[in-house]
Write a protein that holds these residues in place. Structure first.
Motif, mmCIF file in Angstrom:
data_model
loop_
_atom_site.group_PDB
_atom_site.id
_atom_site.type_symbol
_atom_site.label_atom_id
_atom_site.label_comp_id
_atom_site.label_asym_id
_atom_site.label_seq_id
_atom_site.Cartn_x
_atom_site.Cartn_y
_atom_site.Cartn_z
ATOM 1 N N GLY A 184 0.786 -1.226 0.000
ATOM 2 C CA GLY A 184 0.000 0.000 0.000
ATOM 3 C C GLY A 184 0.813 1.269 0.000
ATOM 4 N N ASN A 185 1.923 1.296 0.784
ATOM 5 C CA ASN A 185 2.688 2.536 0.863
ATOM 6 C C ASN A 185 3.347 2.899 -0.457
ATOM 7 N N ALA A 186 3.498 1.915 -1.372
ATOM 8 C CA ALA A 186 4.102 2.196 -2.677
ATOM 9 C C ALA A 186 3.051 2.460 -3.739
ATOM 10 N N THR A 187 1.790 2.217 -3.390
ATOM 11 C CA THR A 187 0.746 2.398 -4.389
ATOM 12 C C THR A 187 -0.176 3.577 -4.056
ATOM 13 N N ASP A 188 0.128 4.262 -2.981
ATOM 14 C CA ASP A 188 -0.662 5.439 -2.652
ATOM 15 C C ASP A 188 -0.525 6.470 -3.771
ATOM 16 N N PRO A 189 -1.622 7.059 -4.219
ATOM 17 C CA PRO A 189 -1.556 8.015 -5.347
ATOM 18 C C PRO A 189 -0.548 9.131 -5.145
ATOM 19 N N SER A 190 -0.350 9.563 -3.892
ATOM 20 C CA SER A 190 0.591 10.668 -3.660
ATOM 21 C C SER A 190 2.038 10.234 -3.865
ATOM 22 N N ALA A 191 2.302 8.901 -3.723
ATOM 23 C CA ALA A 191 3.667 8.401 -3.883
ATOM 24 C C ALA A 191 3.897 7.832 -5.274
ATOM 25 N N ALA A 192 2.909 7.156 -5.772
ATOM 26 C CA ALA A 192 3.084 6.450 -7.044
ATOM 27 C C ALA A 192 2.503 7.203 -8.225
ATOM 28 N N ASP A 193 1.769 8.287 -7.951
ATOM 29 C CA ASP A 193 1.151 9.075 -9.013
ATOM 30 C C ASP A 193 0.176 8.241 -9.834
ATOM 31 N N ARG A 194 -0.386 7.222 -9.192
ATOM 32 C CA ARG A 194 -1.409 6.398 -9.840
ATOM 33 C C ARG A 194 -2.164 5.645 -8.754
ATOM 34 N N VAL A 195 -3.254 5.054 -9.105
ATOM 35 C CA VAL A 195 -4.032 4.272 -8.148
ATOM 36 C C VAL A 195 -3.872 2.796 -8.484
ATOM 37 N N THR A 196 -3.251 2.042 -7.580
ATOM 38 C CA THR A 196 -3.071 0.609 -7.729
ATOM 39 C C THR A 196 -3.579 -0.055 -6.458
ATOM 40 N N PRO A 197 -4.385 -1.088 -6.558
ATOM 41 C CA PRO A 197 -4.913 -1.724 -5.343
ATOM 42 C C PRO A 197 -3.793 -2.127 -4.393
ATOM 43 N N PRO A 198 -3.930 -1.827 -3.102
ATOM 44 C CA PRO A 198 -2.908 -2.215 -2.127
ATOM 45 C C PRO A 198 -2.667 -3.733 -2.165
ATOM 46 N N GLY A 199 -1.383 -4.141 -2.098
ATOM 47 C CA GLY A 199 -1.077 -5.565 -2.124
ATOM 48 C C GLY A 199 -1.122 -6.185 -3.503
ATOM 49 N N TRP A 200 -1.200 -5.344 -4.531
ATOM 50 C CA TRP A 200 -1.232 -5.858 -5.909
ATOM 51 C C TRP A 200 0.006 -6.694 -6.208
ATOM 52 N N ARG A 201 -0.179 -7.828 -6.880
ATOM 53 C CA ARG A 201 0.939 -8.720 -7.215
ATOM 54 C C ARG A 201 1.097 -8.790 -8.732
ATOM 55 N N GLY A 202 2.316 -8.713 -9.209
ATOM 56 C CA GLY A 202 2.572 -8.775 -10.650
ATOM 57 C C GLY A 202 3.770 -9.643 -10.966
ATOM 58 N N GLY A 203 3.644 -10.480 -11.960
ATOM 59 C CA GLY A 203 4.740 -11.351 -12.355
ATOM 60 C C GLY A 203 5.806 -10.597 -13.135
ATOM 61 N N THR A 204 6.969 -11.222 -13.226
ATOM 62 C CA THR A 204 8.067 -10.592 -13.966
ATOM 63 C C THR A 204 8.519 -11.464 -15.125
ATOM 64 N N GLY A 205 7.643 -12.274 -15.644
ATOM 65 C CA GLY A 205 7.985 -13.081 -16.810
ATOM 66 C C GLY A 205 7.874 -14.574 -16.556
ATOM 67 N N VAL A 206 8.322 -15.331 -17.540
ATOM 68 C CA VAL A 206 8.262 -16.791 -17.462
ATOM 69 C C VAL A 206 9.590 -17.346 -17.976
ATOM 70 N N ALA A 207 9.980 -18.499 -17.458
ATOM 71 C CA ALA A 207 11.228 -19.116 -17.886
ATOM 72 C C ALA A 207 11.082 -20.631 -17.863
ATOM 73 N N ARG A 208 11.876 -21.289 -18.694
ATOM 74 C CA ARG A 208 11.914 -22.743 -18.668
ATOM 75 C C ARG A 208 12.777 -23.150 -17.475
ATOM 76 N N THR A 209 12.223 -23.977 -16.607
ATOM 77 C CA THR A 209 12.920 -24.320 -15.368
ATOM 78 C C THR A 209 13.517 -25.717 -15.379
ATOM 79 N N GLY A 210 13.175 -26.523 -16.351
ATOM 80 C CA GLY A 210 13.723 -27.873 -16.359
ATOM 81 C C GLY A 210 13.454 -28.593 -17.655
ATOM 82 N N GLU A 211 14.329 -29.546 -17.963
ATOM 83 C CA GLU A 211 14.153 -30.394 -19.144
ATOM 84 C C GLU A 211 14.349 -31.836 -18.707
ATOM 85 N N GLU A 212 13.354 -32.661 -18.952
ATOM 86 C CA GLU A 212 13.414 -34.051 -18.544
ATOM 87 C C GLU A 212 13.048 -34.945 -19.713
ATOM 88 N N ARG A 213 13.251 -36.242 -19.515
ATOM 89 C CA ARG A 213 12.873 -37.240 -20.508
ATOM 90 C C ARG A 213 11.816 -38.159 -19.922
#
Length: 262
Positions: free
Chosen positions: A51-80
């Protein structure tokens, strides 16, 4: 928007890896003893914006407190996939199939390897003798760790289900048939249907496997499954390409607004 572009790029890279895996499986539908490739994918670090990073006065936008966002996807393993494949009868005496989880032991220039590709041949050595070998000439080993040599006067070769090799009524040997716990985690593919034992892997003489002479294990890659996966992988690629395109358009719009003072 930069994060959006990175997410899309990582998705495209993952889709390419998935398509390559599927292509390998399709290319080896007829390869004896082939174990289908499998891959796993996972989200990269998921950020949680409090919340403290998403407050409009700090972030200049409105984002729901506790919002979670991914940073991409990767291949984690190769098996047979070492599940039992169909046994195909060929009628060729040097062809050997395995019923169960076992592997044949092969001596290569790079050391001892393991295989389920039993389309063996008689390979002539420099001294004129013939040994049971893979298609590339690597000797198949016996339980004594030695190649299986064909006697010059041997009229025939028979292989019993327990791997005992007999030449006519004369000399006998026994195939080194081994089992490896969790082979998908403890075997590293080296090409030509050969696998190297990874650190921590242990090969023990087989207890739950038997040999079938005059047959080979087919590839366990499934064409129907592979084609369905290919469609899904292509859709995944296109969705991420669209995300990158959208992020680029938004960046262009933001730049236009900034330069126009809007």
């Amino acid at each position: 928007m930069g994060q959006m572009m990175w997410n899309g790029l990582s998705g495209i890279q993952a889709a390419n890896a998935w398509i390559d895996q599927i292509a390998d499986n399709l290319a080896n539908l007829e390869t004896p003893g082939y174990a289908a490739e499998e891959g796993t994918f996972a989200d990269l670090l998921t950020m949680q914006v409090y919340g403290n990073a998403t407050d409009p006065s700090a972030a200049d936008r409105v984002t729901p407190p506790g919002w979670r966002g991914g940073t991409g996807v990767a291949r984690t393993g190769e098996e047979r996939d070492f599940s039992q494949a169909a046994v195909v009868r060929t009628g060729i005496p040097t062809h050997l199939a395995i019923e169960g989880p076992g592997f044949f032991v092969v001596e290569t220039p790079s050391g001892r390897m393991y295989t389920r590709a039993g389309n063996f041949i008689w390979s002539r050595r420099a001294d004129g003798t013939f040994v049971l070998a893979t298609q590339t000439g690597d000797p198949v080993l016996s339980t004594s760790g030695q190649p299986i040599v064909k006697p010059a006067d041997a009229p025939s070769m028979t292989v019993a289900p327990d791997g005992t090799v007999q030449f006519g009524r004369g000399r006998t040997a026994k195939l080194a048939l081994v089992e490896i716990g969790e082979p998908s985690s403890h075997l590293i593919p080296e090409g030509d249907g050969l696998y190297r034992l990874a650190s921590g892997g242990v090969a023990v003489f087989a207890r739950n496997s038997s040999v079938i002479q005059g047959a080979v294990n087919a590839s366990n890659a499934n064409e129907t499954t592979a084609m369905a996966q290919l469609v899904a992988a292509q859709d995944f690629y296109e969705e991420n390409a669209q995300a990158i395109s959208m992020a680029n358009q938004l960046l262009g719009l933001a730049d236009t607004i900034r330069t126009s003072g809007g």
